[in-house]
Design a protein around this motif. Sequence first.
Motif, short mmCIF file in Angstrom:
data_model
loop_
_atom_site.label_atom_id
_atom_site.label_comp_id
_atom_site.label_asym_id
_atom_site.label_seq_id
_atom_site.Cartn_x
_atom_site.Cartn_y
_atom_site.Cartn_z
N ALA A 102 92.88 -28.91 52.20
CA ALA A 102 94.33 -29.01 52.40
C ALA A 102 94.71 -30.14 53.36
N LEU A 103 93.73 -30.82 53.96
CA LEU A 103 94.04 -31.81 55.00
C LEU A 103 94.93 -32.94 54.49
N GLY A 104 94.79 -33.29 53.21
CA GLY A 104 95.60 -34.39 52.69
C GLY A 104 97.09 -34.09 52.66
N ARG A 106 97.07 -30.23 62.85
CA ARG A 106 97.06 -28.84 62.41
C ARG A 106 95.67 -28.43 61.93
N GLY A 107 95.01 -29.36 61.23
CA GLY A 107 93.67 -29.07 60.79
C GLY A 107 92.70 -28.95 61.95
N GLN A 160 92.44 -28.53 47.40
CA GLN A 160 92.96 -29.91 47.48
C GLN A 160 94.07 -30.14 46.46
N GLY A 161 94.07 -29.35 45.39
CA GLY A 161 95.04 -29.55 44.32
C GLY A 161 94.62 -30.63 43.36
N ALA A 162 93.31 -30.85 43.26
CA ALA A 162 92.79 -31.93 42.41
C ALA A 162 93.13 -31.68 40.94
#
Length: 264
Positions: free
Chosen positions: A113-115, A121-122, A171-173
């Motif tokens: 989720a970092l992107g 926050r990470g 990541q939502g790839a």
Amino acid sequence: MTSSPALASVRDVSKTFGPRKALDGVSLEVAAGEMVALIGPSGSGKSTLLRSITGLQTIDAGSGLIEVFGEAVQKNGRLTGQARAARQRVGMIFQQFNLVGRLSLFSNVMLGALGRLPAWRGLLGMWPAEDRRRAMAALHRVGVSDYAAQRANTLSGGQQQRGAIARALVQGARAIVADEPVASLDPVSARRVMELLVELNQRDGLGVIVTLHQVDYALRYCDRVVALKAGKVVYDGPSTQLDTRILIDIYGPEYEDAFWETKS
């Protein structure tokens, strides 16, 4: 009706390491939602091609162009300004899992989720509730939610690799690019990982490009196979047409060594 842009479009791409051409004028297009195996002997250029598609390896200057989902990632030997955004759409799976061993499996999956989040926050572990739910759902999807609290380095290779796939889901790839994802696994774990990639491809519509040393796995799990030899594409077509004559041309007379389960 307009068609979706290709997962990857590779045009006249070369990559030179010293005196050796790892890629030699390679052109290839992989449609969105397609599942493709890259095969070939060691040193054929499979991993270099995969790393070039994701922008982890720059290509030689010249006419070469690489696009991911319609966005130019590399042009004239340089990464473009769109490379980072394009890379966010592609989950990269490595042979050695690339998990942080001292972190829990859940924390590793959350890194996907970092992107979408500010870096601080990470670093502080301040993950939004929705991303936490997404991480647990992804772990459940790949069958390792019971190990969410365990340190990654205490898990088996197969469990770690499924965790890496869960990270790509968080990541939502829109696609998964996997470089020898089963090479470090035993045959049972390898089959589970390959079956999971097939499920994500067929049920979720994720495009998959996977490099494999195991020809039998390419034939079993992928409809299309692209073979490289000495940096050139020497076969691109249906896995059903990959016969003995072609395999001997790719691997030589010892082509059966590229079949895992005949040796197990």
